[in-house]
Design a protein around this motif. Structure first.
Motif, PDB file in Angstrom:
ATOM      1  N   TYR A 147      35.417  29.793  45.866  1.00 21.18           N
ATOM      2  CA  TYR A 147      34.500  30.905  45.597  1.00 21.18           C
ATOM      3  C   TYR A 147      35.172  32.211  45.170  1.00 21.18           C
ATOM      4  O   TYR A 147      34.480  33.171  44.820  1.00 21.18           O
ATOM      5  CB  TYR A 147      33.658  31.169  46.845  1.00 21.18           C
ATOM      6  CG  TYR A 147      32.727  30.024  47.188  1.00 21.18           C
ATOM      7  CD1 TYR A 147      31.627  29.738  46.388  1.00 21.18           C
ATOM      8  CD2 TYR A 147      32.956  29.219  48.308  1.00 21.18           C
ATOM      9  CE1 TYR A 147      30.768  28.685  46.700  1.00 21.18           C
ATOM     10  CE2 TYR A 147      32.107  28.167  48.623  1.00 21.18           C
ATOM     11  CZ  TYR A 147      31.015  27.910  47.814  1.00 21.18           C
ATOM     12  OH  TYR A 147      30.169  26.860  48.116  1.00 21.18           O
ATOM     13  N   PHE A 148      36.503  32.261  45.175  1.00 18.27           N
ATOM     14  CA  PHE A 148      37.214  33.497  44.836  1.00 18.27           C
ATOM     15  C   PHE A 148      38.224  33.262  43.713  1.00 18.27           C
ATOM     16  O   PHE A 148      38.756  32.163  43.555  1.00 18.27           O
ATOM     17  CB  PHE A 148      37.955  34.059  46.056  1.00 18.27           C
ATOM     18  CG  PHE A 148      37.080  34.597  47.140  1.00 18.27           C
ATOM     19  CD1 PHE A 148      36.784  35.957  47.225  1.00 18.27           C
ATOM     20  CD2 PHE A 148      36.538  33.744  48.094  1.00 18.27           C
ATOM     21  CE1 PHE A 148      35.979  36.451  48.230  1.00 18.27           C
ATOM     22  CE2 PHE A 148      35.729  34.225  49.109  1.00 18.27           C
ATOM     23  CZ  PHE A 148      35.446  35.586  49.174  1.00 18.27           C
ATOM     24  N   TYR A 157      27.934  37.199  51.144  1.00 19.49           N
ATOM     25  CA  TYR A 157      28.831  36.254  50.491  1.00 19.49           C
ATOM     26  C   TYR A 157      29.151  35.089  51.417  1.00 19.49           C
ATOM     27  O   TYR A 157      29.230  33.926  50.985  1.00 19.49           O
ATOM     28  CB  TYR A 157      30.116  36.950  50.048  1.00 19.49           C
ATOM     29  CG  TYR A 157      29.924  37.886  48.871  1.00 19.49           C
ATOM     30  CD1 TYR A 157      29.138  37.523  47.783  1.00 19.49           C
ATOM     31  CD2 TYR A 157      30.526  39.147  48.848  1.00 19.49           C
ATOM     32  CE1 TYR A 157      28.958  38.385  46.701  1.00 19.49           C
ATOM     33  CE2 TYR A 157      30.355  40.015  47.768  1.00 19.49           C
ATOM     34  CZ  TYR A 157      29.573  39.625  46.700  1.00 19.49           C
ATOM     35  OH  TYR A 157      29.392  40.472  45.632  1.00 19.49           O
ATOM     36  N   LYS A 211      27.742  35.743  42.713  1.00 21.94           N
ATOM     37  CA  LYS A 211      26.974  36.973  42.542  1.00 21.94           C
ATOM     38  C   LYS A 211      25.604  36.724  41.932  1.00 21.94           C
ATOM     39  O   LYS A 211      24.644  37.450  42.211  1.00 21.94           O
ATOM     40  CB  LYS A 211      27.752  37.953  41.660  1.00 21.94           C
ATOM     41  CG  LYS A 211      29.008  38.517  42.286  1.00 21.94           C
ATOM     42  CD  LYS A 211      29.647  39.536  41.348  1.00 21.94           C
ATOM     43  CE  LYS A 211      30.900  40.139  41.927  1.00 21.94           C
ATOM     44  NZ  LYS A 211      31.498  41.143  41.035  1.00 21.94           N
ATOM     45  N   ILE A 244      35.257  37.806  44.208  1.00 17.58           N
ATOM     46  CA  ILE A 244      34.235  36.774  44.345  1.00 17.58           C
ATOM     47  C   ILE A 244      33.810  36.318  42.951  1.00 17.58           C
ATOM     48  O   ILE A 244      33.708  37.115  42.021  1.00 17.58           O
ATOM     49  CB  ILE A 244      33.022  37.302  45.152  1.00 17.58           C
ATOM     50  CG1 ILE A 244      32.161  36.151  45.687  1.00 17.58           C
ATOM     51  CG2 ILE A 244      32.180  38.260  44.341  1.00 17.58           C
ATOM     52  CD1 ILE A 244      32.667  35.565  46.955  1.00 17.58           C
ATOM     53  N   GLY A 246      32.681  43.169  44.695  1.00 25.18           N
ATOM     54  CA  GLY A 246      33.147  41.891  45.230  1.00 25.18           C
ATOM     55  C   GLY A 246      34.641  41.676  45.173  1.00 25.18           C
ATOM     56  O   GLY A 246      35.105  40.539  45.007  1.00 25.18           O
TER      57      GLY A 246
END
Length: 279
Positions: A174-175, A120, A193, A188, A156
């Motif tokens: 990204y989160f 990641y 992914k 995530i 994730g």
């Protein structure tokens, strides 16, 4: 329950044969502690009974659980930040200069990916750089021998405390922040992914991957191998890279003393020759 020297030797040989991890005598207490639960789960009365179960009654699933228990999986986001700085300043820049006008994938392998922080982190680093080159695609293969940590990686979801090394702008980008019962957790995003393939893989097996990789990260994995296994793995990595591809290893590791074809770049960073003649 105590493990005898004889039983420890048997388990050490089994683990070495199956995944190349070298369990020296200093690991006896670790093996005893980590396999204790497996004894209870399989209703084994002793380490000798459990060893016999693995050899004679197991269908293969318990061997996986045993290796899960033995494997060490310490990691964090952007661990060994100098590697990510080198990726941005050298590897990605050179790649983009060479391929900015053509549609091409950037292939990277995170070998020993543990619970997902490394792949990641790699995606965040690479994607931020490649936003200047929208035609370039990112393809990350992330593998580990432990099904336990792979399930965490695929999910994730991480506690906020484990994200302290992620810059705030990347955390937002990204989160997804958890709410209600998921307060204090981050997940995530799906778009990340989609660029990462997680799979269980044993480095002792034949490498089946068809595509060659531009970069391989194998950090703090080979420290558990002896020189013979290190040489085998390192040379398989060499064959899995494109000409000019890079291998990154852990800060406590070195290829010194191993027979390999890599060129030394700087501590923990090695490169495959750009000349394919005779390869």
């Amino acid at each position: 329950m105590k493990i005898s020297d004889e039983s420890f030797a048997l388990f050490s040989a089994l683990v070495y044969d199956k995944c190349g991890i070298n369990l020296h005598s200093g690991k006896k207490e670790l093996v005893q502690a980590r396999l204790g639960r497996r004894l209870r789960e399989t209703a084994s009365r002793s380490f000798e009974d459990y060893y016999s179960f693995l050899l004679n009654k197991d269908t293969g699933s318990e061997l996986v659980e045993m290796l899960n228990a033995i494997s060490t999986n310490l990691t964090s986001f952007f661990r060994e930040i100098k590697h990510f700085n080198f990726m941005e300043s050298v590897v990605l820049k050179d790649f983009c200069d060479a391929n900015s006008t053509t549609l091409k994938k950037f292939n990277i392998w995170s070998a020993g990916c543990s619970s997902g922080e490394e792949p990641y982190s790699l995606f965040m680093c690479i994607n931020d750089f490649f936003e200047k080159y929208p035609k370039l695609q990112i393809n990350i293969m992330a593998t580990d021998i432990s099904t336990k940590v792979l399930s965490i990686a695929q999910r994730g979801v991480y506690e906020q405390a484990r994200l302290k090394t992620v810059p705030v702008d990347r955390l937002r980008k990204y989160f997804q922040k958890g709410a209600d019962r998921w307060a204090g957790y981050y997940r995530i995003k799906t778009k990340v992914k989609e660029n990462i393939t997680f799979r269980r893989f044993n480095l002792m097996d034949i490498f089946p991957f068809k595509e060659k990789y531009d970069v391989i990260f194998c950090r703090n994995v080979m420290i558990y191998f002896d020189k013979e296994i290190q040489e085998k793995v390192v040379n398989k990595y060499y064959d899995s890279l494109v000409p000019g591809g890079y291998l990154f290893i852990g800060h406590s590791e070195s290829l010194m003393g191993t027979r390999n074809r890599f060129s030394y770049v700087k501590p923990t960073i090695y490169r495959k020759s750009t000349n394919t003649d005779g390869l």
